[in-house]
Design a protein around this motif. Structure first.
Motif, PDB file in Angstrom:
ATOM      1  N   ASN A 120       0.838  -1.204   0.000  1.00  0.00           N
ATOM      2  CA  ASN A 120       0.000   0.000   0.000  1.00  0.00           C
ATOM      3  C   ASN A 120       0.870   1.250   0.000  1.00  0.00           C
ATOM      4  OD1 ASN A 120      -2.385  -1.505   0.064  1.00  0.00           O
ATOM      5  ND2 ASN A 120      -2.265  -1.702   2.292  1.00  0.00           N
ATOM      6  N   LYS A 121       1.403   1.578  -1.167  1.00  0.00           N
ATOM      7  CA  LYS A 121       2.285   2.734  -1.324  1.00  0.00           C
ATOM      8  C   LYS A 121       1.573   3.783  -2.171  1.00  0.00           C
ATOM      9  CE  LYS A 121       6.956   4.077  -2.700  1.00  0.00           C
ATOM     10  NZ  LYS A 121       8.256   3.604  -3.273  1.00  0.00           N
ATOM     11  N   ILE A 122       1.258   4.918  -1.566  1.00  0.00           N
ATOM     12  CA  ILE A 122       0.534   5.988  -2.262  1.00  0.00           C
ATOM     13  C   ILE A 122       1.525   6.865  -3.024  1.00  0.00           C
ATOM     14  CG2 ILE A 122      -0.946   8.007  -1.978  1.00  0.00           C
ATOM     15  CD1 ILE A 122      -2.131   6.744   0.470  1.00  0.00           C
ATOM     16  N   GLN A 123       1.335   6.964  -4.330  1.00  0.00           N
ATOM     17  CA  GLN A 123       2.199   7.804  -5.166  1.00  0.00           C
ATOM     18  C   GLN A 123       1.687   9.241  -5.179  1.00  0.00           C
ATOM     19  OE1 GLN A 123       4.978   6.627  -6.427  1.00  0.00           O
ATOM     20  NE2 GLN A 123       4.596   4.509  -5.831  1.00  0.00           N
ATOM     21  N   HIS A 124       1.639   9.837  -4.003  1.00  0.00           N
ATOM     22  CA  HIS A 124       1.109  11.198  -3.876  1.00  0.00           C
ATOM     23  C   HIS A 124       1.523  11.725  -2.507  1.00  0.00           C
ATOM     24  CE1 HIS A 124      -1.381  14.558  -4.905  1.00  0.00           C
ATOM     25  NE2 HIS A 124      -2.088  13.912  -5.811  1.00  0.00           N
ATOM     26  N   PHE A 125       1.358  13.040  -2.294  1.00  0.00           N
ATOM     27  CA  PHE A 125       1.694  13.576  -0.976  1.00  0.00           C
ATOM     28  C   PHE A 125       0.480  13.635  -0.060  1.00  0.00           C
ATOM     29  CE2 PHE A 125       0.381  17.326  -3.350  1.00  0.00           C
ATOM     30  CZ  PHE A 125      -0.331  18.075  -2.432  1.00  0.00           C
ATOM     31  N   PHE A 126      -0.700  13.230  -0.567  1.00  0.00           N
ATOM     32  CA  PHE A 126      -1.875  13.081   0.289  1.00  0.00           C
ATOM     33  C   PHE A 126      -2.800  12.043  -0.329  1.00  0.00           C
ATOM     34  CE2 PHE A 126      -3.703  15.920  -2.783  1.00  0.00           C
ATOM     35  CZ  PHE A 126      -5.080  15.754  -2.719  1.00  0.00           C
ATOM     36  N   CYS A 127      -3.839  11.663   0.407  1.00  0.00           N
ATOM     37  CA  CYS A 127      -4.734  10.582  -0.029  1.00  0.00           C
ATOM     38  C   CYS A 127      -5.787  11.090  -1.000  1.00  0.00           C
ATOM     39  CB  CYS A 127      -5.391   9.933   1.187  1.00  0.00           C
ATOM     40  SG  CYS A 127      -4.219   9.182   2.328  1.00  0.00           S
ATOM     41  N   ASP A 128      -5.375  11.332  -2.216  1.00  0.00           N
ATOM     42  CA  ASP A 128      -6.285  11.775  -3.260  1.00  0.00           C
ATOM     43  C   ASP A 128      -7.032  10.572  -3.828  1.00  0.00           C
ATOM     44  OD1 ASP A 128      -7.593  13.457  -4.946  1.00  0.00           O
ATOM     45  OD2 ASP A 128      -5.854  13.992  -6.174  1.00  0.00           O
ATOM     46  N   ASN A 129      -8.081  10.831  -4.625  1.00  0.00           N
ATOM     47  CA  ASN A 129      -8.907   9.748  -5.163  1.00  0.00           C
ATOM     48  C   ASN A 129      -8.122   8.746  -5.998  1.00  0.00           C
ATOM     49  OD1 ASN A 129     -11.322  10.385  -4.020  1.00  0.00           O
ATOM     50  ND2 ASN A 129     -12.217  11.353  -5.814  1.00  0.00           N
ATOM     51  N   THR A 130      -7.383   9.256  -6.985  1.00  0.00           N
ATOM     52  CA  THR A 130      -6.728   8.369  -7.936  1.00  0.00           C
ATOM     53  C   THR A 130      -5.761   7.390  -7.273  1.00  0.00           C
ATOM     54  OG1 THR A 130      -6.951  10.016  -9.691  1.00  0.00           O
ATOM     55  CG2 THR A 130      -5.321   8.279 -10.029  1.00  0.00           C
ATOM     56  N   ILE A 198      -8.569  30.526 -10.686  1.00  0.00           N
ATOM     57  CA  ILE A 198      -7.590  29.602 -10.096  1.00  0.00           C
ATOM     58  C   ILE A 198      -8.284  28.339  -9.589  1.00  0.00           C
ATOM     59  CG2 ILE A 198      -5.929  29.279  -8.230  1.00  0.00           C
ATOM     60  CD1 ILE A 198      -5.315  32.271  -8.411  1.00  0.00           C
ATOM     61  N   VAL A 199      -9.401  28.503  -8.875  1.00  0.00           N
ATOM     62  CA  VAL A 199     -10.089  27.353  -8.268  1.00  0.00           C
ATOM     63  C   VAL A 199     -10.646  26.417  -9.338  1.00  0.00           C
ATOM     64  CG1 VAL A 199     -12.083  26.664  -6.894  1.00  0.00           C
ATOM     65  CG2 VAL A 199     -10.638  28.531  -6.118  1.00  0.00           C
ATOM     66  N   TYR A 200     -11.383  26.967 -10.296  1.00  0.00           N
ATOM     67  CA  TYR A 200     -11.980  26.118 -11.330  1.00  0.00           C
ATOM     68  C   TYR A 200     -10.920  25.563 -12.272  1.00  0.00           C
ATOM     69  CZ  TYR A 200     -16.723  27.263  -9.951  1.00  0.00           C
ATOM     70  OH  TYR A 200     -17.897  27.371  -9.242  1.00  0.00           O
ATOM     71  N   GLY A 201      -9.884  26.349 -12.559  1.00  0.00           N
ATOM     72  CA  GLY A 201      -8.822  25.860 -13.428  1.00  0.00           C
ATOM     73  C   GLY A 201      -8.090  24.675 -12.834  1.00  0.00           C
ATOM     74  N   SER A 202      -7.739  24.763 -11.546  1.00  0.00           N
ATOM     75  CA  SER A 202      -7.031  23.661 -10.892  1.00  0.00           C
ATOM     76  C   SER A 202      -7.918  22.435 -10.747  1.00  0.00           C
ATOM     77  CB  SER A 202      -6.515  24.100  -9.523  1.00  0.00           C
ATOM     78  OG  SER A 202      -7.585  24.508  -8.681  1.00  0.00           O
ATOM     79  N   CYS A 203      -9.204  22.654 -10.472  1.00  0.00           N
ATOM     80  CA  CYS A 203     -10.133  21.522 -10.321  1.00  0.00           C
ATOM     81  C   CYS A 203     -10.305  20.782 -11.645  1.00  0.00           C
ATOM     82  CB  CYS A 203     -11.480  22.023  -9.813  1.00  0.00           C
ATOM     83  SG  CYS A 203     -12.687  20.705  -9.557  1.00  0.00           S
ATOM     84  N   ILE A 204     -10.436  21.526 -12.739  1.00  0.00           N
ATOM     85  CA  ILE A 204     -10.581  20.902 -14.056  1.00  0.00           C
ATOM     86  C   ILE A 204      -9.311  20.134 -14.415  1.00  0.00           C
ATOM     87  CG2 ILE A 204     -10.776  21.387 -16.532  1.00  0.00           C
ATOM     88  CD1 ILE A 204     -12.632  23.744 -15.741  1.00  0.00           C
ATOM     89  N   ALA A 205      -8.143  20.714 -14.110  1.00  0.00           N
ATOM     90  CA  ALA A 205      -6.874  20.044 -14.410  1.00  0.00           C
ATOM     91  C   ALA A 205      -6.726  18.748 -13.624  1.00  0.00           C
ATOM     92  CB  ALA A 205      -5.710  20.978 -14.115  1.00  0.00           C
ATOM     93  N   LEU A 206      -7.267  18.731 -12.391  1.00  0.00           N
ATOM     94  CA  LEU A 206      -7.116  17.561 -11.528  1.00  0.00           C
ATOM     95  C   LEU A 206      -8.127  16.461 -11.816  1.00  0.00           C
ATOM     96  CD1 LEU A 206      -6.381  19.159  -8.039  1.00  0.00           C
ATOM     97  CD2 LEU A 206      -4.918  17.540  -9.233  1.00  0.00           C
ATOM     98  N   TYR A 207      -9.391  16.836 -12.011  1.00  0.00           N
ATOM     99  CA  TYR A 207     -10.451  15.832 -11.997  1.00  0.00           C
ATOM    100  C   TYR A 207     -11.257  15.732 -13.282  1.00  0.00           C
ATOM    101  CZ  TYR A 207      -9.233  16.129  -7.122  1.00  0.00           C
ATOM    102  OH  TYR A 207      -8.524  16.138  -5.950  1.00  0.00           O
TER     103      TYR A 207
END
Length: 262
Positions: A120-130, A198-207
């Motif tokens: 169980n190794k998460i390739q991220h700095f926090f527990c994101d969905n992916t 900034i908020v909508y741009g980052s959200c679209i880029a992420l999800y």
């Protein structure tokens, strides 16, 4: 001062929200960087993920409320004090937070149904969905669809309401006879529009990518900007256009300069 209460009340709530939003992920990141302890329990991982998305939902909703406040201030200026009363402002903010924590409980229940096995190794700095869903031994197809629908609903519904407010604001500004009044009205909205971009741009880029097939490295970079850099910039976005804040900043800098170079 009474007329300015809603604006500062909402900005104050946004600042309070940003502290919690940033703390939900950056606290563990700082522990990792300072101590090298890269482990996190399953329960804390679920809590971190749930708080991150719940506070994100609160932020989108709060930005909608702030856009409505700007609409009333610019399109209904004579009725602003009558419409945006203290009681209504408190009720709107309370509704936003209640919705966010309802989402928090929903996510905790949903994530508790996942099972994990293997490394169980998460390739991220926090527990994101992916990264979290990719580690699960359970069938996460339904979970992916549920999460995608919910995120899409939150983002699109808040975006539609915000666009409706700013469309009305745009037409109100165009009807102003004086060019100086139009410039002042656009300047009033500039800080909020910058935050929205900034908020909508980052959200679209992420999800926006379907089924979580986006690069984990790209997700990590965008998430880091969204959870650390953007909240750091927010005080500058809202404060540096405020004449009172700028005056206080100049006086503080003048005092500091006088102490350093008497």
């Amino acid at each position: 001062m009474m007329a300015a209460f809603p604006m500062y009340f909402f900005i104050g709530n946004l600042a309070f929200l940003e502290i919690w939003f940033t703390s939900s992920t950056s606290t563990k990141l700082l522990v990792i960087l300072s101590s090298g302890r890269r482990t996190i329990s399953v329960g804390r991982c679920f809590a971190q993920s749930s708080f991150y998305f719940a506070l994100g939902a609160v932020e989108f909703s709060l930005l909608v409320v702030m856009s409505f406040d700007r609409y009333v201030a610019l399109c209904q200026p004579l009725r602003y004090a009558a419409i945006m009363k203290h009681q209504l402002c408190i009720q709107l903010v309370a509704a936003v937070w209640v919705m966010g924590f309802t989402f928090l409980i929903y996510r905790l229940v949903l994530l508790s149904q996942l099972t994990f096995c293997g490394l169980n190794k998460i390739q991220h700095f926090f527990c994101d969905n992916t990264p979290l869903f990719q580690l699960s031994c359970s069938d996460v197809t339904l979970l992916w669809k549920t999460e995608s629908i919910f995120i899409l609903f939150i983002v699109l519904s808040s975006l539609c309401l915000t666009l409706a407010s700013y469309t009305s604001i745009f037409f109100c500004i165009l009807q102003m006879p004086a060019a100086s009044a139009r410039r002042k009205a656009f300047a009033t909205c500039s800080s909020h529009l910058t935050t929205l971009a900034i908020v909508y741009g980052s959200c679209i880029a992420l999800y926006a990518p379907s089924s979580g097939h986006a690069s984990l490295e790209t997700n990590s970079i965008v998430a880091l900007l969204n959870t650390v850099l953007y909240p750091f910039l927010n005080p500058f976005i809202y404060s540096l256009r405020n004449k009172a804040v700028m005056l206080a900043l100049k006086e503080a800098m003048a005092r500091a300069t006088a102490q350093l170079f008497p």
